[in-house]
Design a protein around this motif. Structure first.
Motif, PDB file in Angstrom:
ATOM      1  N   ILE A 165      55.195   0.474 -11.489  1.00  0.00           N
ATOM      2  CA  ILE A 165      54.125   0.201 -10.528  1.00  0.00           C
ATOM      3  C   ILE A 165      54.154   1.215  -9.390  1.00  0.00           C
ATOM      4  CG2 ILE A 165      53.235  -1.460  -8.847  1.00  0.00           C
ATOM      5  CD1 ILE A 165      54.243  -3.701 -10.640  1.00  0.00           C
ATOM      6  N   TRP A 166      55.359   1.453  -8.852  1.00  0.00           N
ATOM      7  CA  TRP A 166      55.447   2.397  -7.734  1.00  0.00           C
ATOM      8  C   TRP A 166      55.163   3.823  -8.198  1.00  0.00           C
ATOM      9  CZ3 TRP A 166      59.147   5.743  -4.914  1.00  0.00           C
ATOM     10  CH2 TRP A 166      58.762   5.929  -3.571  1.00  0.00           C
ATOM     11  N   MET A 167      55.570   4.142  -9.423  1.00  0.00           N
ATOM     12  CA  MET A 167      55.285   5.463  -9.969  1.00  0.00           C
ATOM     13  C   MET A 167      53.775   5.684 -10.068  1.00  0.00           C
ATOM     14  SD  MET A 167      56.539   7.095 -13.616  1.00  0.00           S
ATOM     15  CE  MET A 167      58.241   6.694 -13.268  1.00  0.00           C
ATOM     16  N   GLY A 168      53.058   4.672 -10.557  1.00  0.00           N
ATOM     17  CA  GLY A 168      51.611   4.783 -10.632  1.00  0.00           C
ATOM     18  C   GLY A 168      50.989   4.948  -9.259  1.00  0.00           C
ATOM     19  N   ASN A 169      51.514   4.237  -8.265  1.00  0.00           N
ATOM     20  CA  ASN A 169      51.010   4.364  -6.897  1.00  0.00           C
ATOM     21  C   ASN A 169      51.316   5.727  -6.313  1.00  0.00           C
ATOM     22  OD1 ASN A 169      49.943   1.726  -5.315  1.00  0.00           O
ATOM     23  ND2 ASN A 169      51.253   1.101  -7.008  1.00  0.00           N
ATOM     24  N   VAL A 170      52.513   6.242  -6.575  1.00  0.00           N
ATOM     25  CA  VAL A 170      52.907   7.549  -6.044  1.00  0.00           C
ATOM     26  C   VAL A 170      51.942   8.628  -6.510  1.00  0.00           C
ATOM     27  CG1 VAL A 170      54.631   9.387  -6.245  1.00  0.00           C
ATOM     28  CG2 VAL A 170      55.352   7.065  -5.679  1.00  0.00           C
ATOM     29  N   PHE A 171      51.720   8.714  -7.804  1.00  0.00           N
ATOM     30  CA  PHE A 171      50.876   9.794  -8.336  1.00  0.00           C
ATOM     31  C   PHE A 171      49.388   9.538  -8.074  1.00  0.00           C
ATOM     32  CE2 PHE A 171      54.827  10.535 -10.581  1.00  0.00           C
ATOM     33  CZ  PHE A 171      54.929  11.921 -10.490  1.00  0.00           C
ATOM     34  N   ALA A 172      49.022   8.288  -7.814  1.00  0.00           N
ATOM     35  CA  ALA A 172      47.636   8.010  -7.441  1.00  0.00           C
ATOM     36  C   ALA A 172      47.357   8.442  -6.005  1.00  0.00           C
ATOM     37  CB  ALA A 172      47.336   6.524  -7.605  1.00  0.00           C
ATOM     38  N   LEU A 173      48.369   8.326  -5.129  1.00  0.00           N
ATOM     39  CA  LEU A 173      48.173   8.642  -3.720  1.00  0.00           C
ATOM     40  C   LEU A 173      48.509  10.088  -3.372  1.00  0.00           C
ATOM     41  CD1 LEU A 173      49.605   5.402  -2.034  1.00  0.00           C
ATOM     42  CD2 LEU A 173      47.219   6.016  -2.402  1.00  0.00           C
ATOM     43  N   LEU A 174      49.280  10.764  -4.214  1.00  0.00           N
ATOM     44  CA  LEU A 174      49.700  12.126  -3.893  1.00  0.00           C
ATOM     45  C   LEU A 174      48.513  13.059  -3.687  1.00  0.00           C
ATOM     46  CD1 LEU A 174      52.850  12.854  -6.097  1.00  0.00           C
ATOM     47  CD2 LEU A 174      52.683  12.897  -3.607  1.00  0.00           C
ATOM     48  N   GLY A 175      47.499  12.920  -4.502  1.00  0.00           N
ATOM     49  CA  GLY A 175      46.344  13.808  -4.391  1.00  0.00           C
ATOM     50  C   GLY A 175      45.248  13.286  -3.499  1.00  0.00           C
ATOM     51  N   LEU A 176      45.591  12.312  -2.630  1.00  0.00           N
ATOM     52  CA  LEU A 176      44.561  11.675  -1.822  1.00  0.00           C
ATOM     53  C   LEU A 176      43.977  12.630  -0.785  1.00  0.00           C
ATOM     54  CD1 LEU A 176      43.442   8.829  -2.038  1.00  0.00           C
ATOM     55  CD2 LEU A 176      44.845   8.172  -0.089  1.00  0.00           C
ATOM     56  N   ARG A 177      44.787  13.551  -0.258  1.00  0.00           N
ATOM     57  CA  ARG A 177      44.267  14.500   0.743  1.00  0.00           C
ATOM     58  C   ARG A 177      43.210  15.408   0.121  1.00  0.00           C
ATOM     59  NH1 ARG A 177      47.458  17.860   4.724  1.00  0.00           N
ATOM     60  NH2 ARG A 177      48.406  18.810   2.890  1.00  0.00           N
ATOM     61  N   ALA A 178      43.511  15.930  -1.061  1.00  0.00           N
ATOM     62  CA  ALA A 178      42.538  16.796  -1.734  1.00  0.00           C
ATOM     63  C   ALA A 178      41.299  16.011  -2.118  1.00  0.00           C
ATOM     64  CB  ALA A 178      43.174  17.435  -2.971  1.00  0.00           C
ATOM     65  N   LEU A 179      41.492  14.781  -2.584  1.00  0.00           N
ATOM     66  CA  LEU A 179      40.351  13.946  -2.956  1.00  0.00           C
ATOM     67  C   LEU A 179      39.508  13.608  -1.730  1.00  0.00           C
ATOM     68  CD1 LEU A 179      39.091  12.591  -5.427  1.00  0.00           C
ATOM     69  CD2 LEU A 179      40.437  10.546  -4.905  1.00  0.00           C
ATOM     70  N   PHE A 180      40.157  13.457  -0.590  1.00  0.00           N
ATOM     71  CA  PHE A 180      39.444  13.202   0.660  1.00  0.00           C
ATOM     72  C   PHE A 180      38.506  14.366   0.993  1.00  0.00           C
ATOM     73  CE2 PHE A 180      39.151  13.893   5.240  1.00  0.00           C
ATOM     74  CZ  PHE A 180      38.630  12.694   5.673  1.00  0.00           C
ATOM     75  N   VAL A 181      39.020  15.583   0.864  1.00  0.00           N
ATOM     76  CA  VAL A 181      38.200  16.768   1.122  1.00  0.00           C
ATOM     77  C   VAL A 181      37.022  16.814   0.152  1.00  0.00           C
ATOM     78  CG1 VAL A 181      38.180  19.301   1.119  1.00  0.00           C
ATOM     79  CG2 VAL A 181      40.139  18.057   2.063  1.00  0.00           C
ATOM     80  N   LEU A 182      37.285  16.462  -1.098  1.00  0.00           N
ATOM     81  CA  LEU A 182      36.237  16.471  -2.117  1.00  0.00           C
ATOM     82  C   LEU A 182      35.158  15.441  -1.810  1.00  0.00           C
ATOM     83  CD1 LEU A 182      35.144  17.400  -4.865  1.00  0.00           C
ATOM     84  CD2 LEU A 182      36.711  15.782  -5.955  1.00  0.00           C
ATOM     85  N   VAL A 183      35.568  14.213  -1.496  1.00  0.00           N
ATOM     86  CA  VAL A 183      34.612  13.133  -1.213  1.00  0.00           C
ATOM     87  C   VAL A 183      33.840  13.432   0.072  1.00  0.00           C
ATOM     88  CG1 VAL A 183      34.402  10.698  -0.590  1.00  0.00           C
ATOM     89  CG2 VAL A 183      35.911  11.373  -2.461  1.00  0.00           C
ATOM     90  N   GLU A 184      34.533  13.904   1.112  1.00  0.00           N
ATOM     91  CA  GLU A 184      33.865  14.228   2.375  1.00  0.00           C
ATOM     92  C   GLU A 184      32.845  15.341   2.169  1.00  0.00           C
ATOM     93  OE1 GLU A 184      35.307  14.465   6.969  1.00  0.00           O
ATOM     94  OE2 GLU A 184      36.290  15.823   5.563  1.00  0.00           O
ATOM     95  N   GLY A 185      33.202  16.324   1.330  1.00  0.00           N
ATOM     96  CA  GLY A 185      32.265  17.401   1.039  1.00  0.00           C
ATOM     97  C   GLY A 185      31.035  16.912   0.301  1.00  0.00           C
ATOM     98  N   LEU A 186      31.235  15.973  -0.634  1.00  0.00           N
ATOM     99  CA  LEU A 186      30.098  15.413  -1.377  1.00  0.00           C
ATOM    100  C   LEU A 186      29.202  14.592  -0.453  1.00  0.00           C
ATOM    101  CD1 LEU A 186      31.889  14.306  -4.674  1.00  0.00           C
ATOM    102  CD2 LEU A 186      30.272  16.194  -4.388  1.00  0.00           C
ATOM    103  N   ILE A 187      29.808  13.868   0.498  1.00  0.00           N
ATOM    104  CA  ILE A 187      29.017  13.087   1.448  1.00  0.00           C
ATOM    105  C   ILE A 187      28.137  14.012   2.294  1.00  0.00           C
ATOM    106  CG2 ILE A 187      29.164  11.667   3.539  1.00  0.00           C
ATOM    107  CD1 ILE A 187      31.590  10.305   2.323  1.00  0.00           C
ATOM    108  N   ARG A 188      28.697  15.136   2.708  1.00  0.00           N
ATOM    109  CA  ARG A 188      27.922  16.101   3.496  1.00  0.00           C
ATOM    110  C   ARG A 188      26.757  16.665   2.692  1.00  0.00           C
ATOM    111  NH1 ARG A 188      32.925  19.647   6.026  1.00  0.00           N
ATOM    112  NH2 ARG A 188      33.689  18.082   7.518  1.00  0.00           N
ATOM    113  N   ARG A 189      27.000  16.880   1.390  1.00  0.00           N
ATOM    114  CA  ARG A 189      25.957  17.483   0.562  1.00  0.00           C
ATOM    115  C   ARG A 189      24.833  16.506   0.239  1.00  0.00           C
ATOM    116  NH1 ARG A 189      30.199  20.650  -0.069  1.00  0.00           N
ATOM    117  NH2 ARG A 189      29.996  22.754  -0.944  1.00  0.00           N
ATOM    118  N   PHE A 190      25.151  15.216   0.156  1.00  0.00           N
ATOM    119  CA  PHE A 190      24.148  14.244  -0.272  1.00  0.00           C
ATOM    120  C   PHE A 190      23.832  13.238   0.831  1.00  0.00           C
ATOM    121  CE2 PHE A 190      26.263  15.678  -4.178  1.00  0.00           C
ATOM    122  CZ  PHE A 190      25.157  16.118  -4.877  1.00  0.00           C
TER     123      PHE A 190
END
Length: 256
Positions: A231-256
């Protein structure tokens, strides 16, 4: 099929996973747009990269344990990854609410991820211990998920004020809050008295959001397995890329 050796029992897997987490977090902090605002293209590339890293863990779990554990990890990972999207939209709202400058958001989000990993680790260990001791707890968690689903169906209240959050209010009671940002510092001395900065206040709101999100993500994982390491392993790898995903989602919000 029995695993070749009991890698996922005892303290060894926790120590290995903790070491891997520290290394991955360090890579993310030091290499992902350090000292500047990341671009949308970097967000896309790093998001794909973290997804590849998470998927490469699947054969590792298969070799060290068995196919069932590999499938369990994959299921937990994708559930936690999908639920982490809620975190991103709340973080975007919090950054806007507290007026956090864009150059400070990536670092603040990093510490939010660290806090989330620690809180979820404690919640997983505590939840597993409770379920093993009192089996009926699993039904309470199931009811909790239904209540949360009902609240989501009804919709959230408009005009939610993060300053009314218990943790944020607690910070305000302990520390006076400075009226402006002081770089990336969490605290600053003003007239000989220690003040919390708006960045620290936003971090407190992020931690409160982490706690709220753990209430639904951890019980969802318990519906799949009670193996705390997976369970913790799944959480670790799900959250590790959250900063990059944040940039991606924020960029999409700006575009649309």
């Amino acid at each position: 099929m029995a695993p070749p050796f009991a890698f996922f029992s005892g303290p060894l897997p926790w120590l290995v996973l903790l070491g891997v987490t520290v290394v991955m977090l360090t890579i993310d902090l030091k290499l992902f747009a350090r000292g500047r605002e990341p671009t949308f293209r970097e967000g896309v590339i790093w998001s794909i990269g973290w997804l590849v890293v998470a998927l490469l863990v699947i054969p590792v779990v298969w070799v060290l344990s068995n196919a069932d554990d590999a499938i369990t990890y994959t299921t937990v990972y994708f559930i936690e990854r999908s639920l982490s999207l809620d975190n991103l939209f709340v973080f975007i709202l919090l950054f806007a609410y507290f007026g956090v400058p864009e150059e400070h958001r990536a670092r603040l989000l990093f510490w939010g991820i660290v806090a989330a990993l620690v809180l979820r680790g404690l919640a997983i260990l505590g939840g597993v211990a409770l379920i093993e001791q009192f089996h009926f707890v699993i039904y309470i968690l199931g009811v909790l998920l239904l209540v949360l689903a009902w609240r989501i169906l009804r919709g959230v209240e408009e005009g939610v004020d993060p300053d009314k959050n218990l943790i944020v209010r607690g910070v305000r009671k302990v520390f006076p809050v400075a009226g402006e940002f002081h770089g990336h510092h969490w605290f600053v001395n003003i007239d000989g008295r220690r003040h919390a900065t708006p960045i620290f206040l936003c971090l407190a709101a992020i931690v409160a959001a982490d706690i709220a999100f753990a209430v639904d993500s951890i019980p969802a994982a318990f519906a799949i397995t009670r193996d705390s390491v997976l369970i913790w392993m799944g959480n670790v790898f799900a959250l590790l890329g959250l900063r990059a995903l944040f940039v991606l989602v924020e960029g999409l919000i700006r575009r649309f």
